[in-house]
Structure formats: C-alpha cells, structure tokens
Design an enzyme around this catalytic site. Structure first.
Site, PDB file in Angstrom:
ATOM      1  N   THR A 148     -38.423  -5.013  15.602  1.00 11.32           N
ATOM      2  CA  THR A 148     -38.044  -3.705  15.085  1.00 11.32           C
ATOM      3  C   THR A 148     -38.635  -3.407  13.717  1.00 11.32           C
ATOM      4  O   THR A 148     -38.768  -4.288  12.857  1.00 11.32           O
ATOM      5  CB  THR A 148     -36.510  -3.569  15.007  1.00 11.32           C
ATOM      6  OG1 THR A 148     -36.194  -2.294  14.414  1.00 11.32           O
ATOM      7  CG2 THR A 148     -35.886  -4.655  14.156  1.00 11.32           C
ATOM      8  N   GLU A 149     -38.987  -2.150  13.539  1.00 12.01           N
ATOM      9  CA  GLU A 149     -39.525  -1.656  12.283  1.00 12.01           C
ATOM     10  C   GLU A 149     -38.534  -1.857  11.137  1.00 12.01           C
ATOM     11  O   GLU A 149     -38.928  -1.904   9.968  1.00 12.01           O
ATOM     12  CB  GLU A 149     -39.822  -0.166  12.447  1.00 12.01           C
ATOM     13  CG  GLU A 149     -40.835   0.404  11.512  1.00 12.01           C
ATOM     14  CD  GLU A 149     -41.298   1.759  12.023  1.00 12.01           C
ATOM     15  OE1 GLU A 149     -40.611   2.744  11.739  1.00 12.01           O
ATOM     16  OE2 GLU A 149     -42.329   1.814  12.709  1.00 12.01           O
ATOM     17  N   VAL A 195     -36.658   9.029  43.354  1.00 10.84           N
ATOM     18  CA  VAL A 195     -36.920  10.418  43.738  1.00 10.84           C
ATOM     19  C   VAL A 195     -38.392  10.538  44.100  1.00 10.84           C
ATOM     20  O   VAL A 195     -39.280  10.167  43.323  1.00 10.84           O
ATOM     21  CB  VAL A 195     -36.560  11.383  42.598  1.00 10.84           C
ATOM     22  CG1 VAL A 195     -36.945  12.812  42.967  1.00 10.84           C
ATOM     23  CG2 VAL A 195     -35.069  11.303  42.290  1.00 10.84           C
ATOM     24  N   HIS A 230     -46.633   1.705  23.293  1.00 11.20           N
ATOM     25  CA  HIS A 230     -45.198   1.803  23.054  1.00 11.20           C
ATOM     26  C   HIS A 230     -44.584   3.110  23.516  1.00 11.20           C
ATOM     27  O   HIS A 230     -43.555   3.112  24.186  1.00 11.20           O
ATOM     28  CB  HIS A 230     -44.926   1.600  21.567  1.00 11.20           C
ATOM     29  CG  HIS A 230     -43.473   1.574  21.207  1.00 11.20           C
ATOM     30  ND1 HIS A 230     -42.568   0.732  21.829  1.00 11.20           N
ATOM     31  CD2 HIS A 230     -42.759   2.279  20.295  1.00 11.20           C
ATOM     32  CE1 HIS A 230     -41.370   0.913  21.308  1.00 11.20           C
ATOM     33  NE2 HIS A 230     -41.448   1.857  20.395  1.00 11.20           N
ATOM     34  N   HIS A 231     -45.200   4.233  23.176  1.00 12.87           N
ATOM     35  CA  HIS A 231     -44.565   5.523  23.463  1.00 12.87           C
ATOM     36  C   HIS A 231     -45.627   6.545  23.838  1.00 12.87           C
ATOM     37  O   HIS A 231     -46.679   6.624  23.203  1.00 12.87           O
ATOM     38  CB  HIS A 231     -43.799   6.015  22.229  1.00 12.87           C
ATOM     39  CG  HIS A 231     -42.862   7.154  22.506  1.00 12.87           C
ATOM     40  ND1 HIS A 231     -41.531   6.975  22.797  1.00 12.87           N
ATOM     41  CD2 HIS A 231     -43.058   8.492  22.538  1.00 12.87           C
ATOM     42  CE1 HIS A 231     -40.949   8.147  22.994  1.00 12.87           C
ATOM     43  NE2 HIS A 231     -41.857   9.081  22.842  1.00 12.87           N
ATOM     44  N   ARG A 257     -45.131   9.260  16.730  1.00 13.20           N
ATOM     45  CA  ARG A 257     -43.673   9.312  16.666  1.00 13.20           C
ATOM     46  C   ARG A 257     -43.157   8.397  15.570  1.00 13.20           C
ATOM     47  O   ARG A 257     -43.545   7.231  15.489  1.00 13.20           O
ATOM     48  CB  ARG A 257     -43.056   8.895  18.007  1.00 13.20           C
ATOM     49  CG  ARG A 257     -41.529   8.884  17.976  1.00 13.20           C
ATOM     50  CD  ARG A 257     -40.947   8.506  19.313  1.00 13.20           C
ATOM     51  NE  ARG A 257     -41.231   7.135  19.710  1.00 13.20           N
ATOM     52  CZ  ARG A 257     -40.610   6.060  19.220  1.00 13.20           C
ATOM     53  NH1 ARG A 257     -39.690   6.190  18.278  1.00 13.20           N
ATOM     54  NH2 ARG A 257     -40.916   4.851  19.658  1.00 13.20           N
ATOM     55  N   GLU A 280     -31.572   6.588  39.588  1.00 17.06           N
ATOM     56  CA  GLU A 280     -32.410   5.658  38.842  1.00 17.06           C
ATOM     57  C   GLU A 280     -33.221   4.818  39.822  1.00 17.06           C
ATOM     58  O   GLU A 280     -32.668   4.150  40.689  1.00 17.06           O
ATOM     59  CB  GLU A 280     -31.546   4.750  37.970  1.00 17.06           C
ATOM     60  CG  GLU A 280     -32.273   3.595  37.307  1.00 17.06           C
ATOM     61  CD  GLU A 280     -33.436   4.053  36.452  1.00 17.06           C
ATOM     62  OE1 GLU A 280     -34.550   3.531  36.665  1.00 17.06           O
ATOM     63  OE2 GLU A 280     -33.242   4.936  35.582  1.00 17.06           O
ATOM     64  N   ARG A 339     -46.829   4.074  12.439  1.00 12.70           N
ATOM     65  CA  ARG A 339     -47.191   3.068  13.435  1.00 12.70           C
ATOM     66  C   ARG A 339     -48.666   3.077  13.795  1.00 12.70           C
ATOM     67  O   ARG A 339     -49.265   2.021  14.008  1.00 12.70           O
ATOM     68  CB  ARG A 339     -46.329   3.275  14.686  1.00 12.70           C
ATOM     69  CG  ARG A 339     -44.873   2.921  14.458  1.00 12.70           C
ATOM     70  CD  ARG A 339     -44.000   3.305  15.619  1.00 12.70           C
ATOM     71  NE  ARG A 339     -42.634   2.824  15.401  1.00 12.70           N
ATOM     72  CZ  ARG A 339     -41.625   3.054  16.231  1.00 12.70           C
ATOM     73  NH1 ARG A 339     -41.825   3.766  17.335  1.00 12.70           N
ATOM     74  NH2 ARG A 339     -40.421   2.585  15.966  1.00 12.70           N
ATOM     75  N   HIS A 352     -47.214   0.355  19.156  1.00  9.67           N
ATOM     76  CA  HIS A 352     -46.285  -0.195  18.162  1.00  9.67           C
ATOM     77  C   HIS A 352     -46.973  -1.388  17.523  1.00  9.67           C
ATOM     78  O   HIS A 352     -47.499  -2.260  18.223  1.00  9.67           O
ATOM     79  CB  HIS A 352     -44.970  -0.621  18.816  1.00  9.67           C
ATOM     80  CG  HIS A 352     -43.871  -0.870  17.828  1.00  9.67           C
ATOM     81  ND1 HIS A 352     -43.873  -1.952  16.983  1.00  9.67           N
ATOM     82  CD2 HIS A 352     -42.746  -0.174  17.533  1.00  9.67           C
ATOM     83  CE1 HIS A 352     -42.797  -1.921  16.214  1.00  9.67           C
ATOM     84  NE2 HIS A 352     -42.095  -0.840  16.527  1.00  9.67           N
ATOM     85  N   GLY A 368     -37.159   5.695  15.135  1.00 15.58           N
ATOM     86  CA  GLY A 368     -35.838   6.317  15.083  1.00 15.58           C
ATOM     87  C   GLY A 368     -35.793   7.689  15.708  1.00 15.58           C
ATOM     88  O   GLY A 368     -34.712   8.218  15.983  1.00 15.58           O
ATOM     89  N   ALA A 392     -31.557   9.704  27.936  1.00 16.39           N
ATOM     90  CA  ALA A 392     -31.540  11.158  28.126  1.00 16.39           C
ATOM     91  C   ALA A 392     -30.759  11.534  29.369  1.00 16.39           C
ATOM     92  O   ALA A 392     -29.932  12.454  29.349  1.00 16.39           O
ATOM     93  CB  ALA A 392     -32.971  11.692  28.213  1.00 16.39           C
ATOM     94  N   GLY A 427     -34.498   0.008  16.589  1.00 16.84           N
ATOM     95  CA  GLY A 427     -34.322   0.548  15.244  1.00 16.84           C
ATOM     96  C   GLY A 427     -33.077   1.365  15.006  1.00 16.84           C
ATOM     97  O   GLY A 427     -32.254   1.054  14.152  1.00 16.84           O
ATOM     98  N   ASP A 464     -44.011   9.031  37.181  1.00 20.27           N
ATOM     99  CA  ASP A 464     -43.847   9.649  38.501  1.00 20.27           C
ATOM    100  C   ASP A 464     -43.527  11.143  38.421  1.00 20.27           C
ATOM    101  O   ASP A 464     -43.947  11.934  39.278  1.00 20.27           O
ATOM    102  CB  ASP A 464     -42.710   8.969  39.275  1.00 20.27           C
ATOM    103  CG  ASP A 464     -42.907   7.475  39.417  1.00 20.27           C
ATOM    104  OD1 ASP A 464     -44.033   6.999  39.179  1.00 20.27           O
ATOM    105  OD2 ASP A 464     -41.937   6.779  39.760  1.00 20.27           O
ATOM    106  N   ALA A 507     -37.204   8.490  18.709  1.00 18.82           N
ATOM    107  CA  ALA A 507     -37.110   8.463  20.169  1.00 18.82           C
ATOM    108  C   ALA A 507     -35.663   8.572  20.612  1.00 18.82           C
ATOM    109  O   ALA A 507     -35.320   9.379  21.489  1.00 18.82           O
ATOM    110  CB  ALA A 507     -37.733   7.188  20.729  1.00 18.82           C
ATOM    111  N   ARG A 521     -39.305  -4.539   8.509  1.00 17.95           N
ATOM    112  CA  ARG A 521     -40.127  -4.099   7.377  1.00 17.95           C
ATOM    113  C   ARG A 521     -39.330  -3.177   6.450  1.00 17.95           C
ATOM    114  O   ARG A 521     -39.453  -3.244   5.230  1.00 17.95           O
ATOM    115  CB  ARG A 521     -41.373  -3.382   7.896  1.00 17.95           C
ATOM    116  CG  ARG A 521     -42.446  -4.322   8.410  1.00 17.95           C
ATOM    117  CD  ARG A 521     -43.626  -3.561   8.987  1.00 17.95           C
ATOM    118  NE  ARG A 521     -43.336  -3.032  10.302  1.00 17.95           N
ATOM    119  CZ  ARG A 521     -43.789  -1.877  10.775  1.00 17.95           C
ATOM    120  NH1 ARG A 521     -44.519  -1.096  10.003  1.00 17.95           N
ATOM    121  NH2 ARG A 521     -43.514  -1.487  11.992  1.00 17.95           N
TER     122      ARG A 521
END
Length: 572
Positions: free
Chosen positions: A377-378, A280, A506-507, A546, A158, A402, A365, A549, A139, A172, A344, A551, A381
């Site tokens: 990775t999904e 930061v 995972h997320h 989620r 960073e 998931r 996940h 794919g 992002a 994925g 943070d 994210a 499957r």
C-alpha cells in the site's frame, strides 16, 4: 478480523459443514474410497480429493488457480485437516483467507459426498426483479444496498465464486473531504482542495463534472458507509493529495478486507439476492432499453427480467490482450487485478451504442512485489518510507503520483527498487503486519545489516539513510522535492525493513461514459434509459492517472448514486 473476512466466503458459498457430523450432531458414516470436492477461491475453484480408509480421511489438493503467494495456504489447510480431521477451528492464513476458506469448503464438500449428505443443486430457472446488478464488488454491493433498502427486489450477479472483485484487495483507504471524521481529528481540508488534487493527478483529463460530483458527495458517503457498519475512523495521506483525507479502519488496516464483508452483510440484511458463479452473458435489449440479463451458471443458463440494469463489472486489468490492444508498451507486465477483471461488460453495452472513453488510460502501481502480485500500500510511503535502488540511493520523490513513480523505478538497475522503512513506520500502520506475517519483508537490526541482506552497497545505503534523517529534520528535500508534511519520520529506529517492488498493471481509468447520475451515455451523447454504471467499469473520473484512495471513493460514491438513480427510474 479473520472472522469478519471469512464472512465473504460464507456469503459466497454458504457456511462450512462440520466435518463428520450431520446437522443433528450425530456422526455421519464416511464411505471408504476417494471423493472430490470444490470450493471457490480468489481466482477460481480449488479442488481437493479426500481418501477415506477405515474412518480416517486424508485430503490432497488436486488443482487450484490461486496466486503464487496464496498457493501455500491451500496446502496448509489440507495439512491442518489431515491432522485434526476437522474443517472447523482452523485459522485462515493471513492474506490468503479466500484460498484458505475455499480449501476447507472443498474438503467439506468431499466429505459430504463421502457421507451421502451432499445436496444436489437446483436447476436454474428464469426469474424477474426490479433491479439487476452486474458485479458484486464495492460498487455493485453499494448500489444493491441502496435499492434493496428502498424495497426494490434486487439481484446481484457475480461471475466469480467469491464476492469483492478488486475491492477486497484495496489497501490504502477512501478519499473524502470535509468529513465528520476529519473534523473530529482536527484535520483541515476542503472540497476545492480535493477537486484540484484529483484533476491535477489526472493531468486534467478527468471529466470535471464527475470529479466535482464525487468530491461534493464524499463526506456524506463516508457517513453512509459508517451507518452500514464500516470503520473509517483513521485518516492518512496518500501520494498526490495535499491533505490527509484517506479514510481507513483504525490503525491503518487495509480497507478492502474490512469493507467487502461489511457491504456483503449489509446487502444481505437489506434483502439482496446475491448469486456467485453467475456470469452475465448479455444485457437484454428491448427497443433500445435494457430489460434484464442472460446468465450462465453452474445450475444452467437462465434469464432475469428487470426494470433497470446497473453495470458494476469492474475494469480489464487482468485481460492482458485487451490491455496491450490499448497500450502496447504494457506487454509483459504483471497485474494486481483479480482474475475476473477481464472487461466483459464493454461488449455487453455495445448493443446500446454505449460510449467508451479514455480506454488507453491504464495505470501501473509502483510498489508490487515481483513474482506474486502482492501490492504494498501507498500508505507505507505516506507514513514515511523511502525508495532506494540497487546502488543504495534514493532516486526520486517517494510521494510522486503512481505513473511517475513507476517510470522512475523502471529506469533503475533491474527495473525494481527497495521500499525501506523502520520500526517507527511499522508501528504506525497496521497493514504492515500482514506483510510481516506473509514473509515479504527483509529485516535487520542495523542499516548496514539490512544493506548486506539485500546485497546492496552498505556504505552508500548508510549514507543515504543518514542524509534522509537530516533532510527530514530540516523539512527540506532539495534534490527530490518531498514535502515536509510527507516526511513524518526520520527512519532511525531499528529494526529496519525492506521489500523489493516494481510496477504492475493496477487500474484501468477508461470505460463506459456516464453522467453525474451514473446514467450510461451513448455515442450520440444521449442517456440510455434504464442503464446505469459505476466503478472501474466507467471512465472519466480519474483521467490520465488515479490518485491512491480515489478508487474506493469512486466505487462507493457512484455505486450509491447508481442505486439512487435506478430507484428514481423505476419509481421506487
């Protein structure tokens, strides 16, 4: 691919020194003694000592914070250097490129100290820019490319020593609908279908406006990413999606390891000032508006004045205390997240009364290798693999979302299961080769041989495989409901493969509340002028779960929007 991946470390920590030589090509003298150097690994610094005696150098790993899976890469690089006396011409270990490069960088820095060619770091100093971005994951770098290309002076900060955040681990792909790539491949899809799948997958807890906006802008974002150098020409299907819409590199290669260096290179070419090891500590608040950030770095603390601030710092999946505070039942779970995903930013935006939403929506996940955190990775499957338990039997539809798959696995004996596939699946997905090289798979020529290697009942497992082949041929999975389109292969072509997997954090779906322009919203429902956010640090897009794919779609689409909105705000 190795050379492309290595660009991440190059941008993060500068090019490797050629061992034993100055920039003029003349051999530099190594002083006898023991010298220490560090390099930035995935989870933190890798420290190496190099002992010089009579012109011979012997390196040793002193400390590192890498995963159990990546640790052997550091020793492998040291062994290779000790044999060759060079840091160049050594191939990184597949799947542990950042650790490999960090170790070689550490050796190079130690040798620079031994030869007296080490360059002292400059003291940090206050500066200013148009846009400052917190976080150099997908992002943040996407936003930076947009702002810098438009002529805005952009600084990306960073806190870790390497670029990429969680994005570099994405495997994925990127979900998008009605794309130019789908059209070329003859794939019929619609924005409405993508919208409905995402809302259903998130149990309709998603903000529909954010989802609709993501969906409608997905196709143009794929084209934009391709324009900056990304390969998204392979399209697959992930669990929860009704159509093939997961865009990834050719052959089904992992998307993150490809996308991060592409974005990093594009950001550098656009003129972004990318600073690693730059944490930061606060967003400066002037009359309710952000006016820059305070930074802590190896060179000292300093301030950056800025006209707009974009928060792209990622989620909190690596902060177990924060995870448990919102969802106590996840106590003791492992994580797929990189060490810097600690949340943070939520404290930073509190000064602006920024609203946080759905913080208890945390996803596990289902297919993570126990003990080392490697996520399978999904797409494995999606390309046909099945799941069996220790009794050698299937226990659910492998293409469930998931959260459902994770719950099903935890209900099995031992709270893990085996992901099983054949040679046909292996040949269909390039990402699997990484698992092979990293020794994660159990392999056998026959189904019975695989069962014996796993220690599960051979008769029951053979019956399960034979029954699945019949189910696949008929296209009807009466017991578990896997769709015909989700069973592309009968799993009858040897050799056969398996890997033990279980759920891990995972997320984090919750986070800072934003609108469709990626503007941060406060607790009164108003926009915080000049403050923008994108990626996993935000909430609302994914709701209660989620889809695979989504994210990479979220970070790229809203990262791009955040950059565009910041430009509009500062009048660029």
């Amino acid at each position: 691919m190795k050379n492309v991946i290595r660009l991440v470390a190059v941008l993060a920590a500068a090019a490797l020194l050629v061992t034993g030589f100055t920039s003029c090509g003349k051999k530099a003298a190594w002083a006898d003694g023991t010298w220490t150097g560090t390099g930035d690994g995935r989870n933190g610094p890798v420290t190496v000592s190099v002992t010089i005696s009579g012109g011979k150098a012997t390196a040793k790993v002193v400390s590192e914070e890498e995963t159990d899976f990546a640790k052997p890469a550091a020793q492998a690089m040291v062994d290779a250097f000790n044999k060759s006396q060079k840091t160049t011409g050594i191939d990184a270990i597949s799947g542990a490129t950042l650790t490999s490069d960090a170790t070689l960088k550490a050796i190079s820095n130690a040798l620079a100290a031994a030869s007296g060619t080490a360059v002292a770091a400059k003291a940090a100093s206050d500066t200013e820019c148009d846009v400052v971005i917190i976080g150099a994951g997908g992002a943040g770098m996407t936003a930076g490319i947009v702002t810098a290309k438009a002529g805005a002076k952009t600084i990306i900060l960073e806190k870790m020593g390497v670029l990429g955040g969680n994005t570099i681990s994405a495997t994925g792909g990127l979900n998008a609908s009605e794309t130019s790539i789908q059209a070329k491949l003859g794939i019929a899809d619609s924005n409405d279908s993508y919208f409905e799948d995402t809302m259903k997958g998130g149990y309709n807890k998603n903000d529909p406006e954010l989802v609709r906006n993501m969906v409608e802008k997905s196709a143009e974002t794929v084209d934009w990413l391709i324009s900056v150098g990304a390969d998204l020409t392979d399209v697959g299907k992930m669990a929860g999606s009704s159509n093939s819409r997961t865009h990834r590199p050719q052959g089904g290669a992992a998307v993150g390891a490809h996308l991060v260096p592409v974005l990093a290179n594009a950001a550098k070419e656009a003129g972004c000032d990318i600073r690693t090891n730059s944490k930061v500590t606060a967003i400066i608040n002037e009359n309710g508006k952000p006016a820059g950030v305070k930074v802590s770095s190896k060179e000292g603390d300093y301030t950056i004045k800025a006209k707009a601030v974009i928060v792209a710092a990622g989620g909190f999946g690596a902060n177990s205390d924060m995870v448990v505070s919102y969802k106590p039942e996840l106590a003791g779970f492992g994580t797929t997240n990189h060490k810097g995903a600690t949340g943070d930013a939520f404290g930073m935006v509190a000064a602006f009364d920024a609203a946080l939403i759905q913080m208890d929506e945390i996803q596990t996940h289902p297919t993570v290798v126990p003990g080392n955190g490697t996520m399978i990775t999904e797409a494995v499957r999606g390309n046909g693999a099945i799941m069996v338990n220790r009794e050698g039997k299937r226990f659910g539809t492998e293409m469930a979302t998931r959260d459902v798959m994770s719950k099903d696995i935890l209900n099995q004996t031992g709270k893990t299961a085996y992901l099983v596939f054949d040679q046909d699946v292996r040949e269909s997905l390039k990402a699997i080769e990484g698992y092979v090289k990293n020794g994660l798979l159990t392999q056998a020529d026959t189904v019975e041989g695989l069962a014996n290697a796993l220690g599960i009942p051979a008769d029951a497992f053979a019956a399960t495989m034979a029954e699945y082949a019949q189910i696949q041929a008929s296209g009807v999975d009466a017991e578990f409901g896997r769709k015909a389109s989700e069973m592309p292969r009968p799993l009858t072509k040897g050799p056969f493969y398996a890997v033990e997997v279980g759920p891990a954090i995972h997320h984090t779906m919750g986070g800072i509340k934003i609108n469709t322009s990626a503007q941060v919203i406060n607790n009164s429902g108003n926009v915080v002028p000049g403050l923008f956010a994108a990626g996993e640090v935000t909430g609302g897009v994914h709701g209660g779960n989620r889809l695979g794919g989504n994210a990479v779609a979220d970070i790229c689409i809203y990262g791009k929007i955040a950059g565009e909105s910041a430009l509009a705000y500062i009048g660029k």
